[in-house]
Design a protein around this motif. Structure first.
Motif, mmCIF file in Angstrom:
data_model
loop_
_atom_site.group_PDB
_atom_site.id
_atom_site.type_symbol
_atom_site.label_atom_id
_atom_site.label_comp_id
_atom_site.label_asym_id
_atom_site.label_seq_id
_atom_site.Cartn_x
_atom_site.Cartn_y
_atom_site.Cartn_z
ATOM 1 N N ASN A 1 1.429 21.809 -33.982
ATOM 2 C CA ASN A 1 2.710 21.643 -33.283
ATOM 3 C C ASN A 1 2.645 22.226 -31.871
ATOM 4 O O ASN A 1 3.654 22.346 -31.192
ATOM 5 N N ASP B 1 -0.958 25.449 -23.058
ATOM 6 C CA ASP B 1 -0.164 24.806 -22.011
ATOM 7 C C ASP B 1 1.102 25.638 -21.815
ATOM 8 O O ASP B 1 1.261 26.684 -22.448
ATOM 9 N N ALA B 2 1.984 25.135 -20.943
ATOM 10 C CA ALA B 2 3.189 25.901 -20.639
ATOM 11 C C ALA B 2 4.036 26.102 -21.889
ATOM 12 O O ALA B 2 4.606 27.172 -22.104
ATOM 13 N N ALA B 3 4.120 25.064 -22.727
ATOM 14 C CA ALA B 3 4.961 25.156 -23.924
ATOM 15 C C ALA B 3 4.442 26.217 -24.894
ATOM 16 O O ALA B 3 5.203 26.759 -25.690
ATOM 17 N N THR C 1 -2.662 18.664 -29.524
ATOM 18 C CA THR C 1 -1.714 18.093 -28.560
ATOM 19 C C THR C 1 -0.282 18.522 -28.861
ATOM 20 O O THR C 1 0.573 18.445 -27.989
ATOM 21 N N GLY C 2 -0.032 18.932 -30.091
ATOM 22 C CA GLY C 2 1.360 19.145 -30.488
ATOM 23 C C GLY C 2 2.094 17.836 -30.727
ATOM 24 O O GLY C 2 3.301 17.837 -30.936
ATOM 25 N N ALA C 3 1.372 16.735 -30.672
ATOM 26 C CA ALA C 3 2.020 15.424 -30.775
ATOM 27 C C ALA C 3 1.699 14.716 -32.084
ATOM 28 O O ALA C 3 2.060 13.558 -32.257
ATOM 29 N N PHE D 1 -7.431 20.328 -23.496
ATOM 30 C CA PHE D 1 -6.361 20.824 -24.352
ATOM 31 C C PHE D 1 -6.841 20.697 -25.797
ATOM 32 O O PHE D 1 -7.304 19.631 -26.207
ATOM 33 N N ALA E 1 5.901 29.565 -22.803
ATOM 34 C CA ALA E 1 7.184 29.711 -22.099
ATOM 35 C C ALA E 1 8.314 30.216 -22.977
ATOM 36 O O ALA E 1 9.297 30.754 -22.476
ATOM 37 N N ASN E 2 8.194 30.046 -24.279
ATOM 38 C CA ASN E 2 9.274 30.496 -25.156
ATOM 39 C C ASN E 2 8.930 31.791 -25.890
ATOM 40 O O ASN E 2 9.601 32.170 -26.835
ATOM 41 N N ARG F 1 9.174 25.385 -41.576
ATOM 42 C CA ARG F 1 10.463 25.047 -42.180
ATOM 43 C C ARG F 1 11.234 26.245 -42.693
ATOM 44 O O ARG F 1 12.403 26.107 -43.046
ATOM 45 N N ALA G 1 9.321 22.151 -21.208
ATOM 46 C CA ALA G 1 7.867 22.035 -21.374
ATOM 47 C C ALA G 1 7.447 21.397 -22.689
ATOM 48 O O ALA G 1 6.337 20.872 -22.800
ATOM 49 N N ILE H 1 -1.964 13.916 -23.491
ATOM 50 C CA ILE H 1 -3.074 13.328 -24.244
ATOM 51 C C ILE H 1 -4.213 13.099 -23.262
ATOM 52 O O ILE H 1 -4.036 12.483 -22.224
ATOM 53 N N GLN H 2 -5.371 13.610 -23.604
ATOM 54 C CA GLN H 2 -6.481 13.482 -22.667
ATOM 55 C C GLN H 2 -7.545 12.542 -23.197
ATOM 56 O O GLN H 2 -7.620 12.270 -24.390
ATOM 57 N N HIS I 1 13.766 18.891 -38.772
ATOM 58 C CA HIS I 1 12.412 19.420 -38.573
ATOM 59 C C HIS I 1 11.548 18.535 -37.684
ATOM 60 O O HIS I 1 10.579 18.998 -37.104
ATOM 61 N N GLY J 1 -1.296 10.461 -30.659
ATOM 62 C CA GLY J 1 -1.112 11.795 -30.061
ATOM 63 C C GLY J 1 -2.362 12.645 -30.182
ATOM 64 O O GLY J 1 -2.302 13.832 -30.475
ATOM 65 N N VAL J 2 -3.523 12.033 -29.931
ATOM 66 C CA VAL J 2 -4.782 12.735 -30.181
ATOM 67 C C VAL J 2 -5.725 12.566 -28.991
ATOM 68 O O VAL J 2 -5.757 11.513 -28.348
ATOM 69 N N ALA J 3 -6.494 13.606 -28.702
ATOM 70 C CA ALA J 3 -7.445 13.570 -27.587
ATOM 71 C C ALA J 3 -8.586 12.596 -27.905
ATOM 72 O O ALA J 3 -9.072 12.540 -29.025
#
Lengths: 563, 563
Positions: B534, B539-541, B527-529, B524, B544-545, B299, A544, A550-551, A302, B502-504
């Motif tokens: 998630n 963004d593209a991610a 971040t998904g980070a 953004f 795109a899927n 999950r 992607a 990160i901005q 996961h 992983g944060v703006a």
């Protein structure tokens, strides 16, 4: 900042960008093992380089224990005797994590430049890698060279250029200025930092270690991740050579070489892989292999983005043909090539039980089945020529599966054991072709029989053939679907079936293109739309989510004057 | 084929493409509820439209049972009394599946054109939707209009343009021609069909039903999927109005309106959602809500692509300031806006226990904490003005949480109950601000206390503050991080912490921009980070899927002459 490696390869990158947009034919890596391109002594040098690896320990200056691992055996009949440094998994992850910081900070142009330089050096090692692929996978040399060398490099470059195509869209900074009527505008400078996921894990397979392994490896590197390459225990050498080259380039470019590491293992490494795949540091996994293992990863790892290519049932629908001979010849070649051990090789061939139309009149089911069986037998009649097409069987599991399959139906073409003229112990088998019936044998033909095993399946009609094709692809996975028809309505119905099944379609292949073949920059390999793969090689979705952005933002002086 | 809706909105689309590339300020939807833009009677018409929904059954001509559902209560103190047609889940999925075929076949320009037309009509309904957002979420009107109207529409358009930016890269067909030395080249025509995943499920939240719901909804539509919108039981109306508009546009454009359907539910619909989310037909899920539910989806809904926004701990690091007053005022506004019920609202404010530097000399911890508490109290001192900022508390869970939090530490600013001048029963609370200590209170401040609850936390140093900020963001999730410092080295360290977490990052916000605010096309959101989301908007991610590409290939005559 200068990016000498990016600059060096920028022209190739630009051409690759154009190629993925137009999707015509393009490749920067010469597929013929030509002395003019690769050098007069490239073949003998490459073979010597391969032989120099045998029966000794592969040198790799990465964190390792004092033990070694490795039990590769050439399908052509001899143990390779190569030992690899055994890595301590914790130490390897720690080294990969330490390597992240500088690599991450270097940014997209550094990642892409280094990736392209690695690729260009891998290309120079194509003969060495070709022999390594041959003697781990069982591919005959020409195929091992092409699919394991330049074609794999094409797929790697494709992954890099898709990554770059997304990375280049993210500006390093922006001036944001929002009008506030009569008040001064709000103005901010924004900075966007591309941040890789962390450490990627590439899980290789034993049939196409480089072709299937490179896309994930190079997609990870090009998006700034560090990567641990864990080859299949049966096909370590091609990826070991690749990782060693990657480490050389990384070191020369001033990076910690542990950005790319190898995790060689002994056979039966399942428990080790499951532990590793669930480690919090592993944020990306690229896997090629069984549906069981791939599905386990999708459902249990996961913490990672998981990209899988798994089993599938590839199918051919024969509705009608201009010329049965050329169709049968093309199909036979697809069945024989590397003994059907390609994830794209056809397995199920549907033919209406009442026969088909041809431009020379109707042809019975038995005549169609006989034409395919005859074409297979003709193709492998001369052992010396046959082995250059068949190669060798990768492992005993495949030969056992041939024996198991033999009892499933009437044998149209028997699988024979051939002597290899050059390698006495080579495990060579010709394709087994059986007759099954759609009405009674669904339990057998809806699953993958990996290896040189295929079925001519009698159906009620082309409509039923297409229904089966779409349903089986959607339900059990497929990487390829092929149709033969001279009827436009059938071709349209086949197109609909391919959409339903989420599978790429080839139409009336009778010449020099085979359904097993998938060309980088033009053919998407896998669709991500059926159980055979959750991703395609390559597209935007493949890259992607391997990085995030990160901005930061801070007020600056407005540029505009208040209204 | 012509695409009149695509053509109609193509100019907007082109500007949006430029905006996501440069990421400067841009919006096609006017954020001020101006009569000049929206019409002289737009406000009164919108309010009347909202009121016309009350105490009756919402008309929606989609497959439904004869029963109705709905139990929305305005946080401003009155039940809405709106009943929605109760859908049978199986019938809804069947209708959504039936709608797929023609919608899928229409292709990218049709999907994007219809999406943009829906958006433009949604924009015209901004007042009606604004009042609906106000009386379901508890946002004060101005915010409900802006965040629920034009800003949500911006985020929707952003998702559409990201989808188009990926879709437009896939050529409809290609000519592939591979040289064969002295033989004629191999030539093929290839056709690429964009195939949507199937049916998407959008799971709305009760605080920002449109702002958080639109990106998934419009990303699904723009990539050719059908979509079932399941609003939070407490905030159905804004999405019901939206779906009704979408269905009107779809019908007018000649499509089955069941491309977009509503699944309204009564409260406590968890079991229904879990069943639905695992249905094989559901291939995309966009969720905003609790970490527990979001993680469950990630999950367990293996058959779907799952995009989640969950809980997080947003943080402010105060190292040093030019002017404490303007910093405190900005922070206080962020705490008070919509009573801290924004997923981007700050919770943890780190201040060194030895105090900070300012341009007017050192300031003790207590003085900093006092300045923030004072700014909060000043901001809410006048109830009539305060309620326009605070809005109302969405549900009793939040007021209970305030009571629970009260005992955690020393109270710096007490949460008070205010009377709303216009709505007697409104649930209005001022922010609660507490003092905690990094050394002892980690168990409390490492989790989200959703609502107007925040902590000034004494740390050993700014270094510790930044370490906590990065660690908590990475481990527990965060959507925003804010830093105040006049020291470049600290700002650089904050940047590193934001990368680790992983944060703006927002830097030295003292004016008219607040850390809670995230502007489409430039910022953004997520971040998904880290665990708070998630995925990022957008963004593209994110897109795109949501679709795949199915190709076909057939031999054609070569264009080149043999070499």
């Amino acid at each position: 900042m200068t990016y000498p490696l990016f600059t060096k390869h920028e022209d190739t990158l630009q051409k690759a960008l154009a190629a993925i947009e137009t999707r015509g034919y393009w490749s920067p890596f010469t597929e013929m093992p030509s002395p003019k391109v690769y050098g007069e002594t490239a073949n003998t040098d490459g073979e010597a380089a391969f032989k120099s690896h045998l029966n000794r320990t592969f040198e790799l200056d990465q964190p390792a224990t004092t033990e070694t691992v490795g039990a590769e055996v050439s399908p052509f009949g001899f143990p390779l005797g190569i030992r690899y440094p055994k890595a301590d998994v914790n130490a390897l992850i720690a080294a990969s994590t330490r390597a992240q910081r500088d690599w991450r900070a270097a940014g997209p142009k550094a990642w892409v430049g280094v990736s392209l330089e690695i690729l260009s050096r891998v290309n120079r090692a194509s003969f060495e890698i070709g022999y390594a692929v041959m003697h781990t996978t069982g591919q005959a040399f020409m195929m091992a060279f092409q699919a394991g060398g330049p074609h794999a490099q094409d797929r790697a470059l494709e992954a890099v250029v898709y990554a770059w195509d997304q990375l280049r869209r993210i500006p390093a900074d922006a001036h944001w200025e929002k009008p506030q009527g009569k008040n001064p505008p709000l103005a901010m400078r924004k900075r966007y930092t591309v941040v890789p996921r962390g450490t990627g894990l590439v899980l290789g397979c034993c049939t196409f270690p480089t072709w299937n392994g490179y896309p994930g490896l190079f997609a990870d590197l090009a998006t700034g991740n560090t990567v641990i390459v864990k080859p299949h225990p049966g096909a370590i050498l091609p990826l070991a050579i690749t990782v060693r080259i990657a480490r050389e380039v990384l070191r020369e470019a001033g990076f910690d070489p542990n950005v790319a590491t190898l995790l060689a293992t002994d056979p039966n490494d399942g428990a080790l892989v499951q532990d590793l795949a669930q480690r919090p540091e592993i944020r990306l996994i690229d896997f090629t292999g069984s549906s069981q293992n791939g599905t386990w990863l999708e459902r249990n790892a996961h913490q990672a983005q998981v990209f899988t290519e798994k089993a599938g049932v590839n199918q051919i629908v024969i509705d009608s043909v201009d010329d049965i001979k050329s169709a049968a010849r093309n199909i036979a070649f697809s069945l024989a090539l590397y003994s059907g051990q390609m994830c794209t090789a056809p397995q199920n061939i549907y033919v209406p039980r009442d026969g088909i139309r041809t431009s020379e009149g109707p042809l019975s089911f038995d005549a169609v089945a006989g034409a395919i069986a005859g074409a297979v037998q003709k193709l492998v009649a001369d052992p010396a020529r046959a082995v250059e097409l068949l190669g060798a069987i990768q492992n005993e599991g495949v030969t056992q599966r041939i024996d198991e399959a033999r009892t499933l139906g009437r044998v149209l073409a028997e699988s024979q054991t051939l002597e290899h003229p050059a390698f006495a112990g080579a495990r060579v088998r010709t394709p087994l072709l059986l007759q099954l019936d759609a009405a009674t044998d669904g339990a057998q033909f809806t699953r993958e029989w990996f290896g040189p095993i295929s079925f001519v399946i009698a159906t009620d009609s082309t409509a039923q053939s297409l229904e089966l094709a779409g349903e089986i692809a959607a339900g059990h996975g497929a990487l390829t679907l092929s149709v033969y028809s001279i009827d436009d309505a059938v071709l349209e119905a086949a197109h609909e079936a391919s959409i339903r099944g989420g599978v790429a379609l080839s139409i009336n292949l009778t010449g020099g293109v085979f359904v097993n073949q998938s060309a980088a920059f033009s053919d998407f390999h896998g669709t991500g739309a059926n159980p055979a793969a959750n991703a395609a090689l390559a597209d935007a979705a493949f890259v992607a989510n391997r990085f995030r952005v990160i901005q930061s933002r801070v007020h600056v002086e407005p540029k505009a004057v208040p209204a």
